[in-house]
Structures are given as C-alpha cells and as structure tokens.
Design a protein around this motif. Structure first.
Motif, PDB file in Angstrom:
ATOM      1  N   UNK A 283     -22.957  35.862   5.613  1.00  0.00           N
ATOM      2  CA  UNK A 283     -22.411  35.385   4.352  1.00  0.00           C
ATOM      3  C   UNK A 283     -21.791  34.013   4.561  1.00  0.00           C
ATOM      4  N   UNK A 284     -22.041  33.114   3.613  1.00  0.00           N
ATOM      5  CA  UNK A 284     -21.415  31.797   3.669  1.00  0.00           C
ATOM      6  C   UNK A 284     -19.947  31.939   3.250  1.00  0.00           C
ATOM      7  N   UNK A 285     -19.035  31.642   4.172  1.00  0.00           N
ATOM      8  CA  UNK A 285     -17.617  31.869   3.945  1.00  0.00           C
ATOM      9  C   UNK A 285     -16.818  30.595   4.225  1.00  0.00           C
ATOM     10  N   UNK A 286     -15.772  30.405   3.433  1.00  0.00           N
ATOM     11  CA  UNK A 286     -14.902  29.247   3.607  1.00  0.00           C
ATOM     12  C   UNK A 286     -13.902  29.518   4.717  1.00  0.00           C
ATOM     13  N   UNK A 287     -13.570  28.479   5.439  1.00  0.00           N
ATOM     14  CA  UNK A 287     -12.589  28.626   6.511  1.00  0.00           C
ATOM     15  C   UNK A 287     -11.173  28.336   6.032  1.00  0.00           C
ATOM     16  N   UNK A 288     -11.033  27.625   4.917  1.00  0.00           N
ATOM     17  CA  UNK A 288      -9.709  27.281   4.395  1.00  0.00           C
ATOM     18  C   UNK A 288      -9.725  27.384   2.861  1.00  0.00           C
ATOM     19  N   UNK A 289      -9.181  28.472   2.294  1.00  0.00           N
ATOM     20  CA  UNK A 289      -9.323  28.708   0.849  1.00  0.00           C
ATOM     21  C   UNK A 289      -8.685  27.643  -0.032  1.00  0.00           C
ATOM     22  N   UNK A 290      -7.509  27.158   0.319  1.00  0.00           N
ATOM     23  CA  UNK A 290      -6.828  26.195  -0.558  1.00  0.00           C
ATOM     24  C   UNK A 290      -7.572  24.871  -0.591  1.00  0.00           C
ATOM     25  N   UNK A 291      -8.026  24.419   0.565  1.00  0.00           N
ATOM     26  CA  UNK A 291      -8.776  23.164   0.621  1.00  0.00           C
ATOM     27  C   UNK A 291     -10.054  23.265  -0.195  1.00  0.00           C
ATOM     28  N   UNK A 292     -10.726  24.414  -0.136  1.00  0.00           N
ATOM     29  CA  UNK A 292     -11.942  24.587  -0.912  1.00  0.00           C
ATOM     30  C   UNK A 292     -11.643  24.572  -2.403  1.00  0.00           C
ATOM     31  N   UNK A 293     -10.589  25.262  -2.825  1.00  0.00           N
ATOM     32  CA  UNK A 293     -10.229  25.292  -4.243  1.00  0.00           C
ATOM     33  C   UNK A 293      -9.956  23.872  -4.747  1.00  0.00           C
TER      34      UNK A 293
END
Length: 215
Positions: free
Chosen positions: A30-40
C-alpha cells in the motif's frame, strides 16, 4: 489540491507516498505517507481546504476487513463488491485479490480514488473507481464493504441507513471498526483482531478491531 486530472492526481499520490506491505495484510503493498501533517499541508498547497488524507494510511478497520476477506475469499469470490468510502483502496484491492468481480471503490475525494487506482495497479488487480456520495442511492451489489466509517456522529447517521438498505436488498454488508465512538448497536460480530496501527494517528500501536455484519 485543485483539479481532477487523473494523471496529476496519480503523480501527486506517488510523489507523496512510499509502497510498503500493510502490517496486518502483508501480502498487499500500500502506498503510505511517512508524515501525515506534511502531506495534508501539501494537498492544500493550491489554497483550497482539503479533507485529511485518509487515503495515505492503512486504518485499523480496513486492515481487519481486508484480512477477513483474504482469509475467507468465498465471502466475495465471483460477486460484485462495493468498497464504500474506500480511502486508500486497501479493502477493494483485497476483494479483487480474493476473486470479487467487479470491484468498485467509491469515495468523495478524488485523491482517494487516485490512491486506490495506484494501489490496485501496484498489486496487479483490477478495480473500478466511482467518485461521489452514494448514500442516497440504491444500486445493488453482492457485497458492500466499509472500513472505519463510524468516526463521527454525522457520518454514522448517514451511512448506517444506506448499509441497512443494502442488507435488506440481500447484499452481504461487512464493516471493519476499531471501537469508534459512533459504532451502532444491532450489528453481528464476525471476527476480532489485534491490528497494528500508526501511533501518531491512533495514540497507540495496536487496536482491537472487529468485523461486523449489518443485518
């Protein structure tokens, strides 16, 4: 993030995520983000407020539901499947791996559908994506799957009548839920798992998560 250009959305998903095995469903990448806030923050770079990037993580309810389907593929094999509020597409990918045909991944977030398409491609399965709010519709599917949909009072109040109508039409309706606050009563428990989760999102490393049948 502005625009619905499919290629732009796919490129954004791929640029901001890393493929990795799902902790509780390691046979799926699964393609997953390593840093949720930065992605948002990146999704809002165009100046438009965006929903949280639910599509960039393997949430507990989806992991439990995917595990349940892969362990018992007869639930979905050869049947039409709707993965409601698909997020990353994890459950849709699992259903396709288990032999469901066709599999429709639905969400209101176009980035979610881009992520689902990318994850399906990475796992060499075929799914269809459908953007929009389906909760007032009555199309029939053999199986309706929904992971982590009872996270708010408003969402629960809208989604439960849809799921119960689907069950009333003869669909098998399964939900995965890690004890969210608005999980309704009257569901039938089918299985319970201890699912690894991201501590930054869940404030813990494991969530006891159940698969329920709506009747």
């Amino acid at each position: 993030m502005k625009g619905h250009n499919r290629r732009v959305l796919l490129d954004f998903v791929r640029a901001h995520t890393v493929p990795a095995p799902v902790p509780f469903v390691p046979e799926i990448d699964l393609r997953q983000a390593q840093e949720p806030i930065a992605l948002w923050e990146a999704t809002e770079s165009g100046g438009t407020e965006q929903p949280p990037p639910f599509w960039a993580f393997a949430w507990a309810g989806g992991q439990a539901l995917a595990r349940h389907i892969l362990d018992d593929p007869g639930l979905v094999a050869g049947r039409s499947v709707l993965d409601l509020a698909t997020g990353s597409g994890l459950v849709a990918v699992a259903a396709a791996r288990a032999g469901a045909r066709p599999v429709v991944a639905n969400d209101i977030d176009p980035l979610s559908l881009a992520a689902a398409a990318a994850n399906a491609e990475d796992n060499a399965v075929t799914i269809e994506t459908l953007e929009g709010d389906l909760l007032d519709t009555d199309d029939k599917y053999g199986v309706v799957l929904a992971g982590d949909v009872f996270y708010s009072r408003e969402m629960a109040a809208r989604v439960l009548p849809y799921l119960r109508r689907a069950a009333g039409r003869g669909s098998l309706v399964l939900v995965g839920d890690p004890g969210r606050a608005y999980l309704p009563e009257g569901l039938v428990k089918r299985a319970t798992y201890d699912v690894p989760v991201i501590e930054a999102l869940e404030s813990c490393t494991v969530r006891r998560t159940s698969v329920w049948q709506v009747v």
